[in-house]
Write a protein that holds these residues in place. Structure first.
Motif, mmCIF file in Angstrom:
data_model
loop_
_atom_site.group_PDB
_atom_site.id
_atom_site.type_symbol
_atom_site.label_atom_id
_atom_site.label_comp_id
_atom_site.label_asym_id
_atom_site.label_seq_id
_atom_site.Cartn_x
_atom_site.Cartn_y
_atom_site.Cartn_z
ATOM 1 N N THR A 21 -3.787 13.572 6.130
ATOM 2 C CA THR A 21 -4.153 14.939 5.721
ATOM 3 C C THR A 21 -5.324 15.437 6.551
ATOM 4 N N CYS A 22 -6.322 14.560 6.757
ATOM 5 C CA CYS A 22 -7.534 14.976 7.469
ATOM 6 C C CYS A 22 -7.207 15.531 8.855
ATOM 7 N N ALA A 23 -6.442 14.770 9.641
ATOM 8 C CA ALA A 23 -6.172 15.187 11.019
ATOM 9 C C ALA A 23 -5.116 16.291 11.083
ATOM 10 N N ARG A 24 -4.153 16.243 10.182
ATOM 11 C CA ARG A 24 -2.974 17.106 10.282
ATOM 12 C C ARG A 24 -3.205 18.486 9.655
ATOM 13 N N VAL A 25 -3.713 18.486 8.406
ATOM 14 C CA VAL A 25 -3.796 19.766 7.670
ATOM 15 C C VAL A 25 -5.109 19.912 6.890
ATOM 16 N N GLY A 26 -6.115 19.108 7.252
ATOM 17 C CA GLY A 26 -7.344 19.107 6.455
ATOM 18 C C GLY A 26 -8.587 19.336 7.281
ATOM 19 N N LEU A 38 -13.411 12.682 3.043
ATOM 20 C CA LEU A 38 -12.848 11.679 3.944
ATOM 21 C C LEU A 38 -13.578 10.338 3.966
ATOM 22 N N HIS A 39 -14.913 10.378 4.092
ATOM 23 C CA HIS A 39 -15.601 9.083 4.244
ATOM 24 C C HIS A 39 -15.448 8.237 2.976
ATOM 25 N N GLU A 40 -15.310 8.903 1.838
ATOM 26 C CA GLU A 40 -15.117 8.157 0.584
ATOM 27 C C GLU A 40 -13.700 7.575 0.536
ATOM 28 N N LEU A 97 3.263 -1.209 4.163
ATOM 29 C CA LEU A 97 2.701 0.135 4.038
ATOM 30 C C LEU A 97 3.874 1.086 3.828
ATOM 31 N N ILE A 98 3.826 1.831 2.729
ATOM 32 C CA ILE A 98 4.991 2.642 2.362
ATOM 33 C C ILE A 98 4.620 4.121 2.359
ATOM 34 N N ASP A 99 5.334 4.927 3.116
ATOM 35 C CA ASP A 99 5.028 6.366 3.177
ATOM 36 C C ASP A 99 6.238 7.092 3.762
ATOM 37 N N VAL A 108 0.864 -1.183 0.000
ATOM 38 C CA VAL A 108 0.000 0.000 0.000
ATOM 39 C C VAL A 108 0.897 1.229 0.000
ATOM 40 N N LEU A 109 0.718 2.086 -0.989
ATOM 41 C CA LEU A 109 1.528 3.304 -1.068
ATOM 42 C C LEU A 109 0.724 4.455 -0.487
ATOM 43 N N GLY A 110 1.182 4.987 0.648
ATOM 44 C CA GLY A 110 0.484 6.095 1.289
ATOM 45 C C GLY A 110 -0.183 5.630 2.570
ATOM 46 N N PRO A 157 -3.227 15.102 -8.130
ATOM 47 C CA PRO A 157 -2.879 13.821 -7.489
ATOM 48 C C PRO A 157 -1.375 13.676 -7.285
ATOM 49 N N ASN A 158 -1.001 13.027 -6.186
ATOM 50 C CA ASN A 158 0.421 12.741 -5.941
ATOM 51 C C ASN A 158 0.806 11.475 -6.713
ATOM 52 N N LEU A 159 1.049 11.659 -7.992
ATOM 53 C CA LEU A 159 1.358 10.511 -8.857
ATOM 54 C C LEU A 159 2.689 10.659 -9.569
HETATM 55 C C1 LIG Z 1 -8.186 22.058 4.249
HETATM 56 C C2 LIG Z 1 -8.956 20.782 3.990
HETATM 57 C C3 LIG Z 1 -10.173 20.575 4.598
HETATM 58 C C4 LIG Z 1 -10.884 19.406 4.380
HETATM 59 N N1 LIG Z 1 -12.073 19.243 5.009
HETATM 60 C C5 LIG Z 1 -12.781 18.110 4.820
HETATM 61 C C6 LIG Z 1 -13.997 17.899 5.497
HETATM 62 O O1 LIG Z 1 -14.450 18.738 6.273
HETATM 63 N N2 LIG Z 1 -14.660 16.744 5.283
HETATM 64 C C7 LIG Z 1 -14.184 15.787 4.420
HETATM 65 O O2 LIG Z 1 -14.836 14.752 4.255
HETATM 66 N N3 LIG Z 1 -13.029 15.955 3.767
HETATM 67 C C8 LIG Z 1 -12.312 17.094 3.948
HETATM 68 N N4 LIG Z 1 -11.115 17.255 3.317
HETATM 69 C C9 LIG Z 1 -10.648 16.189 2.403
HETATM 70 C C10 LIG Z 1 -10.014 15.019 3.179
HETATM 71 O O3 LIG Z 1 -9.040 15.525 4.044
HETATM 72 C C11 LIG Z 1 -9.423 14.041 2.187
HETATM 73 O O4 LIG Z 1 -10.461 13.566 1.350
HETATM 74 C C12 LIG Z 1 -8.747 12.833 2.841
HETATM 75 O O5 LIG Z 1 -7.885 13.231 3.857
HETATM 76 C C13 LIG Z 1 -7.973 12.047 1.773
HETATM 77 O O6 LIG Z 1 -7.305 10.952 2.330
HETATM 78 P P1 LIG Z 1 -6.224 10.137 1.491
HETATM 79 O O7 LIG Z 1 -5.909 8.915 2.259
HETATM 80 O O8 LIG Z 1 -6.684 9.985 0.097
HETATM 81 O O9 LIG Z 1 -4.946 11.076 1.410
HETATM 82 P P2 LIG Z 1 -3.891 11.503 2.544
HETATM 83 O O10 LIG Z 1 -4.460 11.453 3.906
HETATM 84 O O11 LIG Z 1 -3.334 12.795 2.047
HETATM 85 O O12 LIG Z 1 -2.761 10.391 2.455
HETATM 86 C C14 LIG Z 1 -1.837 10.312 1.407
HETATM 87 C C15 LIG Z 1 -0.534 9.760 1.950
HETATM 88 O O13 LIG Z 1 0.315 9.405 0.848
HETATM 89 C C16 LIG Z 1 1.646 9.712 1.176
HETATM 90 N N5 LIG Z 1 2.456 9.792 -0.065
HETATM 91 C C17 LIG Z 1 2.506 10.800 -0.976
HETATM 92 N N6 LIG Z 1 3.376 10.488 -1.959
HETATM 93 C C18 LIG Z 1 3.880 9.256 -1.681
HETATM 94 C C19 LIG Z 1 4.815 8.381 -2.326
HETATM 95 N N7 LIG Z 1 5.426 8.694 -3.468
HETATM 96 N N8 LIG Z 1 5.071 7.174 -1.756
HETATM 97 C C20 LIG Z 1 4.462 6.805 -0.613
HETATM 98 N N9 LIG Z 1 3.582 7.595 0.040
HETATM 99 C C21 LIG Z 1 3.290 8.805 -0.486
HETATM 100 C C22 LIG Z 1 1.550 11.006 1.959
HETATM 101 O O14 LIG Z 1 2.683 11.211 2.787
HETATM 102 C C23 LIG Z 1 0.270 10.778 2.774
HETATM 103 O O15 LIG Z 1 0.543 10.228 4.039
HETATM 104 C C24 LIG Z 1 -10.355 18.407 3.525
HETATM 105 C C25 LIG Z 1 -9.117 18.595 2.913
HETATM 106 C C26 LIG Z 1 -8.412 19.763 3.140
HETATM 107 C C27 LIG Z 1 -7.069 19.943 2.486
#
Ligand SMILES: Cc1cc2nc3c(=O)[nH]c(=O)nc-3n(C[C@H](O)[C@H](O)[C@H](O)COP(=O)(O)OP(=O)(O)OC[C@H]3O[C@@H](n4cnc5c(N)ncnc54)[C@H](O)[C@@H]3O)c2cc1C
Length: 478
Positions: free
Chosen positions: A43-48, A319-321, A34-36, A11-13, A272-274
């Motif tokens: 993102t949700c807890a830290r900066v989202g 988030l829930h998706e 799990l690779i990260d 799992v990447l991420g 996307p981080n691709l």
């Molecule tokens: C300001 C803000 C407010 C938001 N508010 C809401 C809200 O109120 N309600 C809601 O439902 N959603 C909200 N969202 C959206 C929600 O935060 C996201 O939908 C959710 O966090 C996405 O989760 P994720 O696992 O896809 O990505 P992430 O949690 O970002 O995880 C991605 C992970 O991949 C890692 N990664 C990146 N590149 C690589 C690589 N090359 N190799 C390995 N790992 C890598 C990163 O380090 C990271 O840990 C908000 C987003 C933001 C930015």
């Protein structure tokens, strides 16, 4: 010769989607890696979601004090920006700590490999500092990041995205918010209410996720009453000067505007981080949207051993998706090549502005429905909303002709987060408008506004329940 770790599923991420994907694959009996590279905590807890809602909670408190006069209550108020941010950070850190506990456990079990990942071949992944991981199937859950429009790239450390704003020690005096989508609108309004001189710049009159022209007009009208909002503009100049970032733009009325800002908050979309993953080595190409073509019901990329979950696929970036997609992708990766299709839940997204915005089911843009399949309510005269002094906004429901099924809704109004859930659950249960109207509605509640819109939709669709009978309306005190 590089060290090779062999697992069933890589799992990447380690964000929300990645963590649930790994757990789900493990539940199916798969060995996992799990690779990260971090930072960890999601993102949700830290900066989202969480820090943004914490900032909004402070802004709501300030707004509540200002609004108190409406009820005959006079008070004085000072916003202490440093204290506001201190609470945001303290509570945010609690949420992050919960995630870090699981990360620590995975680290100690040797499941977490901390390094950036990239494909060497469809089954071989190179992990920076850890050698190679060989996996039968791979879940890509690397999330997305804010895109900085090129004119702003030179703004240096005056530039912020969601990665930086919650780290501030105090609130800046003047902020330019670039983007009037969900994040720009939420944070722009919160900053304004916390006393920051804030200007919001948008494009094409887009406002949050709304697509219905009538809803967009109403939202622009309401938010413009409070915010320095330019939902369309033509950018002329961005220059770093001694006092800050000087920005010159022409607004929708042809008027030239000039401002100097301490900070520029970029909220102009994500990508996307691709790009670092070398997907082409896995035999995967990107489509016109910049992501691999994938099936939203299996999360599988074409017929490959790669699955795409969470914000990285751009399908429903909430988030829930992300969590649900992680669960499905992890299970399918473990079962690969025999993948299972799952029915997606009704789409639901909420914007925590005031008034709140919500989109449920199919938005107007997907159906472009005429008014003969729309039901509407304006909150101006809605009883409970007037009682609380929050009687602003509009709600439009969309229904299907003949069947009378509810199909979607766009909402702008007081606490529509709750009505959005009721509508989402009703759509998912394939309820007709009449069946929803048969449910209990307490009095006096804001949901009575929803009932008015349902009646309106029932009448637009020419359906009645019980057939031929008029529904009884309850007014105040009835
Ligand atoms: C300001 C803000 C407010 C938001 N508010 C809401 C809200 O109120 N309600 C809601 O439902 N959603 C909200 N969202 C959206 C929600 O935060 C996201 O939908 C959710 O966090 C996405 O989760 P994720 O696992 O896809 O990505 P992430 O949690 O970002 O995880 C991605 C992970 O991949 C890692 N990664 C990146 N590149 C690589 C690589 N090359 N190799 C390995 N790992 C890598 C990163 O380090 C990271 O840990 C908000 C987003 C933001 C930015």
């Amino acid at each position: 010769m590089k060290k090779i770790t062999k697992v069933d599923v890589a799992v990447l991420g380690a964000g929300t989607a990645g963590l649930t994907a790994r757990r789900s694959a493990e539940k199916q009996g798969a060995s996992t890696a799990l690779i990260d590279p971090g930072p960890h905590g999601t993102t949700c807890a830290r900066v989202g979601c969480m820090p943004s809602k914490l900032l909004i909670a402070a802004a709501d408190a300030a707004h509540g004090v200002r609004q108190a006069e409406t009820f005959g209550i006079r008070t004085e108020m000072t916003v202490d920006g440093a204290l506001v941010l201190k609470r945001v950070q303290k509570e945010r850190d609690r949420f992050v700590a919960g995630v870090l506990e699981s990360i620590e456990r995975l680290r100690s079990e040797g499941i977490l490999l901390e390094g950036a990942a990239r494909f060497s071949s469809p089954k071989l992944i190179e992990v920076e500092g850890h050698g190679m991981v060989e996996a039968k199937a791979v879940v890509v859950a690397t999330g997305s990041k804010a895109l900085v429009p090129p004119p702003y790239e030179g703004a240096g450390d005056r530039l912020m995205t969601n990665e930086e704003i919650f780290e501030l020690d105090s609130l800046p005096e003047r902020v330019l918010v670039v983007g009037t989508g969900i994040i720009g609108l939420e944070l722009g309004q919160a900053l304004t209410r916390l006393g920051v001189q804030t200007t919001l710049l948008g494009k094409s009159n887009d406002i949050g996720p709304l697509t219905d022209p009538k809803m967009k007009t109403e939202a622009l009208r309401l938010f413009s009453e409070e915010l320095d909002l330019h939902a369309d503009h033509d950018l002329r100049e961005v220059r770093v000067v001694e006092e800050g970032v000087r920005v010159r733009f022409v607004d929708a009325y042809g008027k030239e505007n000039l401002g100097v800002f301490d900070r520029v908050l970029i909220a102009a979309g994500t990508g996307p981080n691709l790009e670092q993953l070398d997907l082409e080595r896995a035999g995967i190409s990107l489509n016109e949207k910049g992501v691999p073509s994938f099936d939203p019901c299996t999360l599988q990329v074409e017929d490959t051993n790669v699955f795409l979950a969470g914000d990285v696929n751009g399908y429903r970036p909430v988030l829930h998706e992300a969590a649900e997609e992680g669960r499905a992708a992890g299970a399918n990766a473990a079962r690969y090549p025999s993948v299972m299709t799952r029915v997606r839940a009704t789409a639901l997204s909420v914007v925590f502005t005031d008034p709140q915005i919500a989109i449920v089911g199919r938005p107007w843009s997907e159906m472009k429905c005429d008014d003969d399949r729309v039901g509407e309510v304006d909150f101006e005269n809605q009883g409970r909303s007037r009682v609380m002094g929050v009687n602003r906004g509009k709600l439009r429901l969309y229904g299907e002709r003949n069947s009378g099924l509810l199909e979607g809704a766009e909402m702008l109004g007081p606490a529509v987060e709750h009505m959005a859930h009721l509508i989402a659950w009703s759509i998912q249960n394939r309820m007709t408008v009449s069946e929803v109207l048969d449910m209990p509605f307490y009095h006096p509640v804001v949901e009575e506004g929803l009932r008015t819109a349902l009646h309106d939709l029932e009448s637009s669709l020419h359906i009645r329940y019980p057939p031929g009978e008029e529904c009884e309306e309850f007014g105040p005190g009835a």
